[in-house]
Design a protein around this motif. Structure first.
Motif, PDB file in Angstrom:
ATOM      1  N   LEU A 118       7.196   1.424  11.153  1.00 38.69           N
ATOM      2  CA  LEU A 118       7.969   0.211  10.893  1.00 38.69           C
ATOM      3  C   LEU A 118       7.466  -0.541   9.668  1.00 38.69           C
ATOM      4  O   LEU A 118       8.258  -0.952   8.817  1.00 38.69           O
ATOM      5  CB  LEU A 118       7.938  -0.690  12.127  1.00 38.69           C
ATOM      6  CG  LEU A 118       8.755  -0.179  13.320  1.00 38.69           C
ATOM      7  CD1 LEU A 118       8.302  -0.844  14.611  1.00 38.69           C
ATOM      8  CD2 LEU A 118      10.241  -0.425  13.086  1.00 38.69           C
ATOM      9  N   ALA A 119       6.173  -0.734   9.560  1.00 38.92           N
ATOM     10  CA  ALA A 119       5.630  -1.467   8.410  1.00 38.92           C
ATOM     11  C   ALA A 119       5.896  -0.703   7.118  1.00 38.92           C
ATOM     12  O   ALA A 119       6.276  -1.290   6.101  1.00 38.92           O
ATOM     13  CB  ALA A 119       4.133  -1.702   8.599  1.00 38.92           C
ATOM     14  N   GLU A 120       5.710   0.623   7.164  1.00 36.21           N
ATOM     15  CA  GLU A 120       5.954   1.438   5.979  1.00 36.21           C
ATOM     16  C   GLU A 120       7.419   1.378   5.560  1.00 36.21           C
ATOM     17  O   GLU A 120       7.740   1.306   4.364  1.00 36.21           O
ATOM     18  CB  GLU A 120       5.529   2.877   6.245  1.00 36.21           C
ATOM     19  CG  GLU A 120       4.049   3.080   6.401  1.00 36.21           C
ATOM     20  CD  GLU A 120       3.528   2.849   7.822  1.00 36.21           C
ATOM     21  OE1 GLU A 120       2.401   3.282   8.120  1.00 36.21           O
ATOM     22  OE2 GLU A 120       4.243   2.231   8.635  1.00 36.21           O
ATOM     23  N   GLY A 121       8.322   1.413   6.529  1.00 36.17           N
ATOM     24  CA  GLY A 121       9.744   1.333   6.218  1.00 36.17           C
ATOM     25  C   GLY A 121      10.115   0.032   5.546  1.00 36.17           C
ATOM     26  O   GLY A 121      10.907   0.004   4.592  1.00 36.17           O
ATOM     27  N   ARG A 122       9.535  -1.075   6.026  1.00 33.73           N
ATOM     28  CA  ARG A 122       9.832  -2.368   5.410  1.00 33.73           C
ATOM     29  C   ARG A 122       9.289  -2.432   3.977  1.00 33.73           C
ATOM     30  O   ARG A 122       9.929  -2.995   3.087  1.00 33.73           O
ATOM     31  CB  ARG A 122       9.248  -3.498   6.259  1.00 33.73           C
ATOM     32  CG  ARG A 122       9.975  -3.699   7.578  1.00 33.73           C
ATOM     33  CD  ARG A 122       9.611  -5.017   8.229  1.00 33.73           C
ATOM     34  NE  ARG A 122       8.233  -5.045   8.688  1.00 33.73           N
ATOM     35  CZ  ARG A 122       7.834  -4.682   9.909  1.00 33.73           C
ATOM     36  NH1 ARG A 122       8.723  -4.224  10.784  1.00 33.73           N
ATOM     37  NH2 ARG A 122       6.564  -4.763  10.254  1.00 33.73           N
ATOM     38  N   MET A 123       8.104  -1.857   3.744  1.00 30.14           N
ATOM     39  CA  MET A 123       7.545  -1.870   2.393  1.00 30.14           C
ATOM     40  C   MET A 123       8.348  -0.993   1.442  1.00 30.14           C
ATOM     41  O   MET A 123       8.502  -1.307   0.260  1.00 30.14           O
ATOM     42  CB  MET A 123       6.085  -1.424   2.430  1.00 30.14           C
ATOM     43  CG  MET A 123       5.142  -2.454   3.033  1.00 30.14           C
ATOM     44  SD  MET A 123       3.391  -1.996   2.862  1.00 30.14           S
ATOM     45  CE  MET A 123       3.247  -0.688   4.080  1.00 30.14           C
ATOM     46  N   LEU A 124       8.878   0.105   1.951  1.00 28.11           N
ATOM     47  CA  LEU A 124       9.609   1.043   1.101  1.00 28.11           C
ATOM     48  C   LEU A 124      11.042   0.583   0.815  1.00 28.11           C
ATOM     49  O   LEU A 124      11.629   0.991  -0.192  1.00 28.11           O
ATOM     50  CB  LEU A 124       9.655   2.417   1.770  1.00 28.11           C
ATOM     51  CG  LEU A 124       8.370   3.247   1.691  1.00 28.11           C
ATOM     52  CD1 LEU A 124       8.446   4.434   2.632  1.00 28.11           C
ATOM     53  CD2 LEU A 124       8.118   3.716   0.256  1.00 28.11           C
TER      54      LEU A 124
END
Length: 287
Positions: A180-186
């Motif tokens: 989830l965190a990676e998706g938001r950053m990407l």
């Protein structure tokens, strides 16, 4: 019908723009100045989980695979609705459900409970709020983009063979982690993004199809958990890593391997080391 032909038949009914032509991980609804992201997945005993799977792990995986779809849209989870088929281990299911909800601070909003004969099944609907506009889509890959994937592929496959050992591979199979965190950053960086659920090759082909482009993959660049079984690692699925395209010179906010590039427009083609491959070649899991 198989899965692909059935979904194709449904496209005539899914004409609302929110459905994204059924070519994406989730529906995206514009509502009150924000974008809501809605997704639904089902697990079936003996198909998606083993007959003797711990119900606590089933509950974890049920929610995790839906949160992974939200991650691919860069969405923040707002809550889930869960459908449960009563049977052996109901208490364990509730325990696992509580663990995954607490781990990602996601509220349970409702759902449904049934009892029936035969194989058990479970469903989950996840609702999220998009954190970036435009919301990432499978349809946005551009010629000249690089193709990336997070993490290592094939850990869940190896984990099924190592089930119950407590190893990293075991947990990758039983308790996948939605990024989830990676998706938001990407989300602000990517041109297209989806999660890898049915195998890297099949999901790359789906991204190429949705974006109407040709994707060229370089086999030696694909990170796999067991190089001696690289083909299996690329096809087996259940990885829940993020597959995305971005400009070749983009500064990525997360660690990811560059595994290929986007080439021709209108191609709907996947190449692996210059060899055209298609779903008929057994690229990944299909019902």
């Amino acid at each position: 019908m198989n899965e692909g032909t059935f979904v194709s038949a449904l496209r005539a009914l899914a004409d609302d723009p929110a459905a994204r032509g059924l070519d994406d991980d989730a529906a995206v609804l514009e509502f009150g100045g924000e974008s809501l992201v809605v997704t639904h997945d089902t697990l079936v005993q003996g198909v998606h989980v083993r007959e003797d799977e711990d119900p606590a792990d089933i509950a974890w995986k049920l929610v995790a695979v839906n949160l992974s779809d939200l991650a691919a849209k860069g969405a923040e989870p707002l809550g889930v609705l869960v459908s449960h088929m009563l049977g052996e281990g109901d208490e364990r299911f509730v325990r696992g459900l509580g663990e995954i909800l607490a781990a990602h601070d996601v509220p349970l909003l409702g759902g449904d409970t049934v009892r029936a004969e035969g194989r058990r099944s479970w469903g989950c609907t996840a609702i999220g709020r998009a954190t970036h506009t435009p919301v990432p889509d499978r349809r946005g890959a551009q010629v000249g983009d690089a193709v990336y994937v997070t993490g290592v592929l094939g850990r869940a496959m190896l984990g099924l063979e190592d089930r119950g050992s407590g190893s990293a591979n075991d947990f990758a199979y039983r308790r996948p982690q939605p990024l989830l965190a990676e998706g938001r950053m990407l989300a602000p960086v990517v041109t297209a993004m989806m999660d890898v659920s049915d195998g890297l090759l099949l999901d790359c082909w789906r991204l190429a199809r949705a974006s109407r482009c040709t994707i060229q993959l370089e086999r030696d660049s694909i990170p796999v958990a067991d190089p001696g079984r690289a083909d299996d690692c690329m096809r087996w699925g259940d990885d829940y890593q993020l597959l995305f395209t971005a400009p070749a010179d983009a500064a990525l906010p997360v660690a990811a391997a560059c595994i290929g590039r986007v080439e021709n427009e209108g191609g709907d083609v996947l190449r692996l080391d210059d060899e055209i491959v298609s779903p008929e070649d057994g690229l990944g899991y299909q019902h």
